[in-house]
Scaffold this motif. Structure first.
Motif, short mmCIF file in Angstrom:
data_model
loop_
_atom_site.label_atom_id
_atom_site.label_comp_id
_atom_site.label_asym_id
_atom_site.label_seq_id
_atom_site.Cartn_x
_atom_site.Cartn_y
_atom_site.Cartn_z
N GLU A 35 0.83 -1.21 0.00
CA GLU A 35 0.00 0.00 0.00
C GLU A 35 0.86 1.26 0.00
OE1 GLU A 35 -2.84 -0.19 3.21
OE2 GLU A 35 -3.69 -2.06 2.44
N LEU A 36 1.93 1.25 0.79
CA LEU A 36 2.83 2.40 0.80
C LEU A 36 3.49 2.60 -0.56
CD1 LEU A 36 4.71 2.39 4.24
CD2 LEU A 36 3.14 4.11 3.35
N ALA A 37 3.94 1.52 -1.17
CA ALA A 37 4.56 1.62 -2.49
C ALA A 37 3.58 2.22 -3.49
CB ALA A 37 5.05 0.25 -2.96
N ASP A 38 2.33 1.77 -3.45
CA ASP A 38 1.31 2.33 -4.35
C ASP A 38 1.04 3.79 -4.04
OD1 ASP A 38 0.98 -0.01 -5.79
OD2 ASP A 38 -0.75 -0.68 -4.62
N GLU A 39 0.96 4.12 -2.75
CA GLU A 39 0.72 5.51 -2.37
C GLU A 39 1.83 6.42 -2.86
OE1 GLU A 39 0.72 8.27 1.63
OE2 GLU A 39 0.05 6.19 1.83
N TYR A 40 3.07 6.00 -2.66
CA TYR A 40 4.21 6.82 -3.11
C TYR A 40 4.21 6.99 -4.63
CZ TYR A 40 6.04 5.87 1.60
OH TYR A 40 6.22 5.76 2.96
N PHE A 41 3.84 5.93 -5.33
CA PHE A 41 3.77 6.00 -6.79
C PHE A 41 2.65 6.94 -7.23
CE2 PHE A 41 1.99 4.36 -10.80
CZ PHE A 41 3.07 4.62 -11.63
N ASN A 42 1.48 6.79 -6.62
CA ASN A 42 0.33 7.62 -6.98
C ASN A 42 0.56 9.10 -6.66
OD1 ASN A 42 -1.14 5.45 -7.98
ND2 ASN A 42 -2.08 5.02 -6.01
N ARG A 43 1.34 9.36 -5.64
CA ARG A 43 1.67 10.74 -5.27
C ARG A 43 2.88 11.26 -6.05
NH1 ARG A 43 2.32 10.65 0.97
NH2 ARG A 43 3.05 12.74 0.54
N ARG A 44 3.41 10.40 -6.95
CA ARG A 44 4.55 10.75 -7.81
C ARG A 44 5.84 11.02 -7.04
NH1 ARG A 44 2.33 12.23 -13.23
NH2 ARG A 44 0.10 12.03 -12.98
N ILE A 45 5.96 10.37 -5.88
CA ILE A 45 7.20 10.46 -5.12
C ILE A 45 8.23 9.52 -5.71
CG2 ILE A 45 8.25 10.04 -2.85
CD1 ILE A 45 5.54 10.87 -1.62
N ILE A 46 7.76 8.37 -6.19
CA ILE A 46 8.63 7.39 -6.84
C ILE A 46 8.07 7.06 -8.22
CG2 ILE A 46 9.45 6.39 -4.66
CD1 ILE A 46 7.51 4.03 -5.13
N ASP A 47 8.94 6.53 -9.09
CA ASP A 47 8.48 6.13 -10.42
C ASP A 47 8.14 4.64 -10.43
OD1 ASP A 47 10.90 4.67 -10.76
OD2 ASP A 47 11.87 6.36 -11.76
N SER A 48 7.71 4.15 -11.57
CA SER A 48 7.26 2.76 -11.66
C SER A 48 8.38 1.76 -11.39
CB SER A 48 6.61 2.48 -13.01
OG SER A 48 7.54 2.68 -14.06
N SER A 49 9.58 2.09 -11.80
CA SER A 49 10.72 1.21 -11.55
C SER A 49 11.01 1.10 -10.05
CB SER A 49 11.95 1.72 -12.30
OG SER A 49 13.08 0.96 -11.97
N GLU A 50 10.96 2.23 -9.38
CA GLU A 50 11.19 2.23 -7.93
C GLU A 50 10.06 1.50 -7.20
OE1 GLU A 50 13.59 6.43 -7.45
OE2 GLU A 50 11.44 6.48 -7.96
N ARG A 51 8.84 1.67 -7.66
CA ARG A 51 7.69 0.96 -7.09
C ARG A 51 7.89 -0.55 -7.24
NH1 ARG A 51 3.36 -1.26 -9.44
NH2 ARG A 51 1.53 -1.64 -8.14
N ASN A 52 8.29 -0.98 -8.42
CA ASN A 52 8.52 -2.41 -8.66
C ASN A 52 9.61 -2.96 -7.75
OD1 ASN A 52 6.55 -2.44 -10.62
ND2 ASN A 52 7.98 -2.22 -12.31
N THR A 53 10.65 -2.18 -7.53
CA THR A 53 11.73 -2.60 -6.63
C THR A 53 11.21 -2.77 -5.21
OG1 THR A 53 13.41 -1.55 -8.00
CG2 THR A 53 14.00 -2.00 -5.70
N LEU A 54 10.41 -1.82 -4.73
CA LEU A 54 9.84 -1.94 -3.39
C LEU A 54 8.96 -3.19 -3.28
CD1 LEU A 54 8.87 1.75 -2.47
CD2 LEU A 54 10.89 0.44 -1.76
N ILE A 55 8.19 -3.47 -4.30
CA ILE A 55 7.33 -4.65 -4.30
C ILE A 55 8.18 -5.92 -4.27
CG2 ILE A 55 5.68 -5.99 -5.68
CD1 ILE A 55 4.48 -3.24 -6.52
N GLU A 56 9.24 -5.96 -5.04
CA GLU A 56 10.13 -7.13 -5.04
C GLU A 56 10.77 -7.35 -3.68
OE1 GLU A 56 13.02 -6.78 -8.18
OE2 GLU A 56 11.47 -6.56 -9.71
N VAL A 57 11.22 -6.28 -3.04
CA VAL A 57 11.83 -6.39 -1.71
C VAL A 57 10.80 -6.87 -0.70
CG1 VAL A 57 12.90 -5.08 0.17
CG2 VAL A 57 13.63 -4.72 -2.18
#
Length: 69
Positions: A35-57
């Protein structure tokens, strides 16, 4: 580029990932991390690549939590 918002976001996310102070079940922690990864992505704090990395971790940590049982 690392903005203050991004550094705070990563810090908060990492704290949730590594903190054992909270009595969260592995599934709860995993869902909160996603949820945090999605929130950060939706708020444009991180990009899709960074979101994917957080999900993998988060997924790796979730999987390992069952190996430790």
């Amino acid at each position: 580029m690392y903005t203050e918002a991004k550094m705070l976001a990563y810090s908060t996310w990492h704290e949730l990932l590594t903190s054992h102070k909270t009595a969260m079940k592995p599934e709860e922690r995993y869902n909160a991390l996603l949820e945090l990864a999605d929130e950060y992505f939706n708020r444009r704090i991180i990009d899709s690549s960074e979101r994917n990395t957080l999900i993998e971790v988060a997924t790796t940590a979730f999987t390992r939590s069952f190996a430790e049982l």
